[in-house]
Design a protein around this motif. Structure first.
Motif, mmCIF file in Angstrom:
data_model
loop_
_atom_site.group_PDB
_atom_site.id
_atom_site.type_symbol
_atom_site.label_atom_id
_atom_site.label_comp_id
_atom_site.label_asym_id
_atom_site.label_seq_id
_atom_site.Cartn_x
_atom_site.Cartn_y
_atom_site.Cartn_z
ATOM 1 N N ALA A 166 0.810 -0.939 0.074
ATOM 2 C CA ALA A 166 0.101 -0.068 -0.089
ATOM 3 C C ALA A 166 0.876 1.218 0.139
ATOM 4 N N ASP A 167 1.900 1.279 -0.814
ATOM 5 C CA ASP A 167 2.881 2.357 -0.847
ATOM 6 C C ASP A 167 2.088 3.611 -1.461
ATOM 7 N N THR A 168 1.168 3.094 -2.256
ATOM 8 C CA THR A 168 0.443 4.336 -3.062
ATOM 9 C C THR A 168 -0.983 4.129 -2.992
ATOM 10 N N TRP A 169 -1.539 5.032 -3.165
ATOM 11 C CA TRP A 169 -3.153 4.663 -3.268
ATOM 12 C C TRP A 169 -3.860 3.733 -4.333
ATOM 13 N N ARG A 170 -2.983 3.354 -5.259
ATOM 14 C CA ARG A 170 -3.427 2.505 -6.157
ATOM 15 C C ARG A 170 -3.553 1.040 -5.671
ATOM 16 N N GLY A 171 -2.521 1.019 -4.575
ATOM 17 C CA GLY A 171 -2.404 -0.414 -3.938
ATOM 18 C C GLY A 171 -3.726 -0.825 -3.166
ATOM 19 N N TYR A 172 -4.863 0.166 -2.884
ATOM 20 C CA TYR A 172 -5.944 0.015 -2.123
ATOM 21 C C TYR A 172 -6.871 -0.515 -3.204
ATOM 22 N N ILE A 173 -6.662 -0.203 -4.483
ATOM 23 C CA ILE A 173 -7.850 -0.458 -5.388
ATOM 24 C C ILE A 173 -8.603 -2.047 -5.109
ATOM 25 N N LEU A 174 -7.518 -2.856 -5.285
ATOM 26 C CA LEU A 174 -8.057 -4.253 -5.579
ATOM 27 C C LEU A 174 -8.640 -4.810 -4.246
ATOM 28 N N PRO A 175 -8.139 -4.596 -3.061
ATOM 29 C CA PRO A 175 -8.582 -4.977 -1.858
ATOM 30 C C PRO A 175 -9.870 -4.094 -1.482
ATOM 31 N N VAL A 176 -9.941 -2.748 -1.723
ATOM 32 C CA VAL A 176 -11.063 -2.141 -1.582
ATOM 33 C C VAL A 176 -12.268 -2.653 -2.439
ATOM 34 N N VAL A 177 -11.971 -3.207 -3.538
ATOM 35 C CA VAL A 177 -13.178 -3.622 -4.574
ATOM 36 C C VAL A 177 -13.339 -5.005 -3.944
ATOM 37 N N VAL A 178 -12.795 -5.925 -3.477
ATOM 38 C CA VAL A 178 -12.814 -7.274 -2.970
ATOM 39 C C VAL A 178 -13.575 -7.026 -1.720
ATOM 40 N N LEU A 179 -13.331 -6.353 -0.908
ATOM 41 C CA LEU A 179 -14.230 -6.185 0.508
ATOM 42 C C LEU A 179 -15.315 -5.378 0.306
ATOM 43 N N THR A 180 -15.530 -4.446 -0.731
ATOM 44 C CA THR A 180 -16.802 -3.993 -0.811
ATOM 45 C C THR A 180 -17.631 -4.939 -1.592
ATOM 46 N N TYR A 181 -17.345 -5.900 -2.464
ATOM 47 C CA TYR A 181 -18.140 -6.746 -3.004
ATOM 48 C C TYR A 181 -18.625 -7.795 -1.981
ATOM 49 N N SER A 182 -17.813 -8.163 -1.004
ATOM 50 C CA SER A 182 -18.308 -8.971 0.182
ATOM 51 C C SER A 182 -19.244 -8.284 0.909
ATOM 52 N N ALA A 183 -19.170 -6.973 1.240
ATOM 53 C CA ALA A 183 -20.173 -6.287 2.290
ATOM 54 C C ALA A 183 -21.436 -5.818 1.577
ATOM 55 N N LEU A 184 -21.312 -5.770 0.209
ATOM 56 C CA LEU A 184 -22.508 -5.080 -0.427
ATOM 57 C C LEU A 184 -23.781 -6.005 -0.370
ATOM 58 N N PRO A 185 -23.572 -7.324 -0.564
ATOM 59 C CA PRO A 185 -25.043 -8.052 -0.497
ATOM 60 C C PRO A 185 -25.899 -7.871 0.621
ATOM 61 N N ALA A 186 -25.221 -7.802 1.636
ATOM 62 C CA ALA A 186 -26.245 -8.135 2.942
ATOM 63 C C ALA A 186 -26.829 -6.607 3.090
ATOM 64 N N MET A 187 -26.295 -5.585 2.863
ATOM 65 C CA MET A 187 -26.678 -4.134 2.771
ATOM 66 C C MET A 187 -27.783 -3.874 1.800
ATOM 67 N N MET A 188 -27.421 -4.411 0.749
ATOM 68 C CA MET A 188 -28.628 -4.287 -0.517
ATOM 69 C C MET A 188 -29.579 -4.918 -0.222
ATOM 70 N N ARG A 189 -29.585 -5.952 0.158
ATOM 71 C CA ARG A 189 -30.741 -7.080 0.400
ATOM 72 C C ARG A 189 -31.543 -6.413 1.462
ATOM 73 N N ILE A 190 -30.996 -5.907 2.545
ATOM 74 C CA ILE A 190 -32.139 -5.428 3.771
ATOM 75 C C ILE A 190 -32.466 -4.079 3.223
ATOM 76 N N THR A 191 -31.731 -3.311 2.517
ATOM 77 C CA THR A 191 -32.413 -2.066 1.906
ATOM 78 C C THR A 191 -33.458 -2.416 1.193
ATOM 79 N N ARG A 192 -33.431 -3.445 0.139
ATOM 80 C CA ARG A 192 -34.543 -3.844 -0.541
ATOM 81 C C ARG A 192 -35.650 -4.155 0.152
ATOM 82 N N SER A 193 -35.793 -5.398 1.104
ATOM 83 C CA SER A 193 -36.632 -5.683 1.796
ATOM 84 C C SER A 193 -37.541 -4.513 2.770
#
Length: 306
Positions: A166-193
């Motif tokens: 994580a020497d530069t901001w570009r090093g956060y791109i992939l881990p942030v995308v992966v973590l976001t994809y893992s956290a997204l479903p639960a929040m999206m489904r509870i918002t929908r319901s």
């Protein structure tokens, strides 16, 4: 509101006391820590010397009171492995975890709420089906596998982003995308319901009958009530992102708090492990208490509940 706030703070304080005792006692439940520190090649005399040096021969309650008293002053002792203050080690690693968790949580929340609303407005429509596919795959695909695939495709094959560090901001791109994809479903489904339930309420039909536009009905009338369960879930998700990113930090070689916890467990570095457990547990307590107070502000019925 004052009475509700007082009750929640009392509960949070009691939970913090229990968490601190469990954090301190957890390392002793697995056996004698002096033997683990002395190592496999250590003799009984070495273990006894460690026991006396670190005060493990004192009564448990005395050790706990001494530890928690120092912890309240910001002193978690010295690392057994590095021989430097624990606060210094955690201070060096904590920013990486905070940035990773905050970015992932913010991106997941920004995507989850609009997707959940759009899916609720037209159930079984195209957006709803796409959201369902996204939710199912996000919960089914392991985060470590997704991280490895992202490294292979975007880092190795195309060379678009760094694959580690994580020497530069570009090093956060992939881990942030992966973590976001893992956290997204639960929040999206509870918002929908939540939105589907609220949009079927009588006061929403009344709002439509008064001629209010869809944007006002959804954002001003429906979303405020539908967001209540999302607030509680979001607090838990943020705690998970801050404390449960050990796999992602290991996959992408990020020197964060999760990776430090794993390394400290392997090294039997008890002061570091105890401090990390206590800090992350308190983060959970603070987040859940804050979500309860926010829900009470949004819904007056909660404040009057006994």
């Amino acid at each position: 509101m004052v009475s509700y706030l007082f009750r929640r703070l009392v509960v949070a304080f009691c939970v913090c006391i229990a968490v601190s005792m469990l954090s301190f006692g957890l390392m002793f439940m697995a056996g004698d820590p002096s033997i683990a520190i002395a190592g496999q090649g250590g003799s009984a005399a070495d273990a006894e010397a460690v026991r006396a040096a670190y005060g493990f021969d004192r009564p448990f309650l005395v050790q706990y009171l001494d530890w928690i008293g120092s912890a309240l002053l910001g002193d978690f002792g010295q690392s057994i492995y590095f021989h430097i203050p624990v606060t210094e080690i955690i201070g060096n690693r904590l920013p990486v975890t905070l940035q990773l968790g905050a970015l992932s949580f913010g991106l997941a929340l920004v995507l989850a709420v609009p997707l959940g609303i759009a899916a609720a407005l037209k159930p079984n429509g195209l957006v709803d089906r796409l959201a369902l596919v996204l939710a199912v795959t996000g919960q089914a695909v392991p985060s470590f596998w997704l991280g490895l695939m992202a490294i292979v495709v975007f880092g190795v094959w195309y060379g678009l982003v760094p694959i580690s560090g994580a020497d530069t901001w570009r090093g956060y791109i992939l881990p942030v995308v992966v973590l976001t994809y893992s956290a997204l479903p639960a929040m999206m489904r509870i918002t929908r319901s939540g939105m589907i339930d609220v949009l079927a309420a009588d006061y929403i039909r009344t709002a439509y009958a008064k001629g209010l536009p869809l944007r006002i009905v959804v954002l001003r009338h429906a979303l405020r009530n539908a967001v209540l369960p999302l607030v509680s879930l979001a607090a838990v998700q943020l705690g998970i992102l801050l404390s449960g990113s050990i796999v992602i930090e290991s996959v992408f070689a990020l020197n964060g708090l999760g990776r430090l916890a794993w390394e400290s467990l392997l090294r039997a570095d008890l002061p570091v492990v105890q401090a990390i457990i206590l800090i992350l547990s308190l983060v959970y307590v603070v987040l859940t208490t804050a979500s309860d107070l926010l829900n009470a502000m949004l819904d007056p019925r909660i404040r009057g509940a006994r």
